[in-house]
Design a protein around this motif. Sequence first.
Motif, mmCIF file in Angstrom:
data_model
loop_
_atom_site.group_PDB
_atom_site.id
_atom_site.type_symbol
_atom_site.label_atom_id
_atom_site.label_comp_id
_atom_site.label_asym_id
_atom_site.label_seq_id
_atom_site.Cartn_x
_atom_site.Cartn_y
_atom_site.Cartn_z
ATOM 1 N N SER A 40 -44.531 -10.886 -25.959
ATOM 2 C CA SER A 40 -45.327 -10.326 -24.855
ATOM 3 C C SER A 40 -45.958 -8.986 -25.190
ATOM 4 O O SER A 40 -46.093 -8.114 -24.341
ATOM 5 N N ASN A 41 -46.334 -8.840 -26.464
ATOM 6 C CA ASN A 41 -47.056 -7.641 -26.896
ATOM 7 C C ASN A 41 -46.287 -6.362 -26.579
ATOM 8 O O ASN A 41 -46.867 -5.347 -26.175
ATOM 9 N N SER A 42 -44.968 -6.391 -26.772
ATOM 10 C CA SER A 42 -44.112 -5.237 -26.454
ATOM 11 C C SER A 42 -43.668 -4.502 -27.712
ATOM 12 O O SER A 42 -42.581 -3.930 -27.760
ATOM 13 N N GLY A 209 -43.072 2.813 -25.775
ATOM 14 C CA GLY A 209 -42.048 1.782 -25.776
ATOM 15 C C GLY A 209 -40.844 2.167 -26.607
ATOM 16 O O GLY A 209 -40.878 3.135 -27.390
ATOM 17 N N VAL A 210 -39.778 1.405 -26.435
ATOM 18 C CA VAL A 210 -38.543 1.608 -27.193
ATOM 19 C C VAL A 210 -38.074 0.272 -27.749
ATOM 20 O O VAL A 210 -38.345 -0.799 -27.179
ATOM 21 N N SER A 211 -37.367 0.344 -28.854
ATOM 22 C CA SER A 211 -36.781 -0.825 -29.507
ATOM 23 C C SER A 211 -35.306 -0.532 -29.743
ATOM 24 O O SER A 211 -34.959 0.467 -30.382
ATOM 25 N N TYR A 212 -34.429 -1.401 -29.232
ATOM 26 C CA TYR A 212 -32.987 -1.203 -29.326
ATOM 27 C C TYR A 212 -32.374 -2.372 -30.075
ATOM 28 O O TYR A 212 -32.586 -3.535 -29.728
ATOM 29 N N SER A 213 -31.617 -2.063 -31.134
ATOM 30 C CA SER A 213 -30.982 -3.087 -31.966
ATOM 31 C C SER A 213 -29.473 -2.880 -31.960
ATOM 32 O O SER A 213 -28.933 -2.113 -32.772
ATOM 33 N N PHE A 222 -38.955 -2.901 -25.021
ATOM 34 C CA PHE A 222 -39.580 -2.570 -23.739
ATOM 35 C C PHE A 222 -40.829 -1.745 -24.017
ATOM 36 O O PHE A 222 -40.828 -0.850 -24.866
ATOM 37 N N GLN A 223 -41.904 -2.072 -23.292
ATOM 38 C CA GLN A 223 -43.165 -1.348 -23.457
ATOM 39 C C GLN A 223 -43.832 -1.162 -22.099
ATOM 40 O O GLN A 223 -43.804 -2.047 -21.249
ATOM 41 N N HIS A 224 -44.433 0.012 -21.923
ATOM 42 C CA HIS A 224 -45.156 0.298 -20.685
ATOM 43 C C HIS A 224 -46.554 0.800 -21.034
ATOM 44 O O HIS A 224 -46.714 1.644 -21.913
ATOM 45 N N GLU A 225 -47.563 0.261 -20.341
ATOM 46 C CA GLU A 225 -48.957 0.606 -20.600
ATOM 47 C C GLU A 225 -49.586 1.228 -19.355
ATOM 48 O O GLU A 225 -49.321 0.797 -18.239
ATOM 49 N N ARG A 237 -48.712 -1.631 -16.576
ATOM 50 C CA ARG A 237 -48.135 -2.939 -16.893
ATOM 51 C C ARG A 237 -46.926 -2.749 -17.791
ATOM 52 O O ARG A 237 -46.948 -1.941 -18.720
ATOM 53 N N SER A 238 -45.873 -3.510 -17.521
ATOM 54 C CA SER A 238 -44.656 -3.466 -18.335
ATOM 55 C C SER A 238 -44.473 -4.789 -19.070
ATOM 56 O O SER A 238 -44.849 -5.850 -18.561
ATOM 57 N N SER A 239 -43.885 -4.708 -20.268
ATOM 58 C CA SER A 239 -43.610 -5.898 -21.076
ATOM 59 C C SER A 239 -42.199 -5.794 -21.649
ATOM 60 O O SER A 239 -41.712 -4.697 -21.942
#
Length: 316
Positions: A40-42, A209-213, A222-225, A237-239
């Motif tokens: 989802s383009n996040s 956005g952030v990436s958690y592993s 998670f990404q917010h535009e 918009r959130s993804s």
Amino acid sequence: IIIRYIATCLFFSVVFADYAGGYPGAISRNPVSAREISLSNSMVSTYNKGFSAFTNPSLVAHTKGIEIGSSLFSLPSNIGMQVFSISRKLPPQAGAGLSVVRLGTDNITGISYNEELTGPLKHNDYYVMMSFGINWNKYLSIGINTKALFQRSSISDTETISSDGISFDAGIFSSPLDYLDVGIRIENISGKYKTDQNEVKIPARFISGVSYSPNTSTTLLFQHEIIDVRKKYLTHRSSFGLEYGLDYNFPIFLRFGLKQNRWGIINKEEVENLYVFTGGFGIQFNYLNKSTINLDYGIIFNEIGINNVVSLSADL
């Protein structure tokens, strides 16, 4: 005349068909790889092999050797999208890339007011992008994209409408913790299209956005535009994305995504809350023990049905 009307409708429905539909620059808001689509383009905060310049120009600095990415999308209404990108490492701590994107449709039948065939209508929207990124230190990378934009619409065998433009992107990537990455991208800075008669501004888009592993197999995104479609309107918009890796004889990645399909908030006022589900998978394998090749597949479920997309990337 009806030819111009059809061409105008085709132009806006094909090129600007996204959550900020009706505003210039939609081609640069479209995801360009199957992995992006399935998540989802996040992906502003995670590396995307072969396509990192599109997700965040600062990630070009993380290129190892030479990387190539290519996508071929077949979309509804005879719409096609082709992408090619190549990037390479620049010692000691930088990277650069060159990319080409084309989105368009051909062979749409044109009919005049007198119901006479006028010849095929077609529209092509494409851009060429140069990217540069540098690792400022082990925690921070920065990068820029420079895009030359071109639009061409043929409304008859003898008449063509064209416009050209330029825009810039800036990106920041940081890894404050081993399991947490943060990405920021400002897209279409001073972006605009010019024709012989007027100039049209491309709305700027701010993405974070952030990436958690939590482990080596799982990545949560998670990404917010925020896009400034007018001086007094800010749309959000959130993804969300989830990628899970399975290690068999060759790695397999399962991907799922969720994103807002329509404007969710306008000036802090909730309007709609409609979501689209995406999914897909990726397969990674080695070629001659020298190159790593990724074959990715993505699927989108929306109002017009199911769309399937495929991408190929490799490091050499």
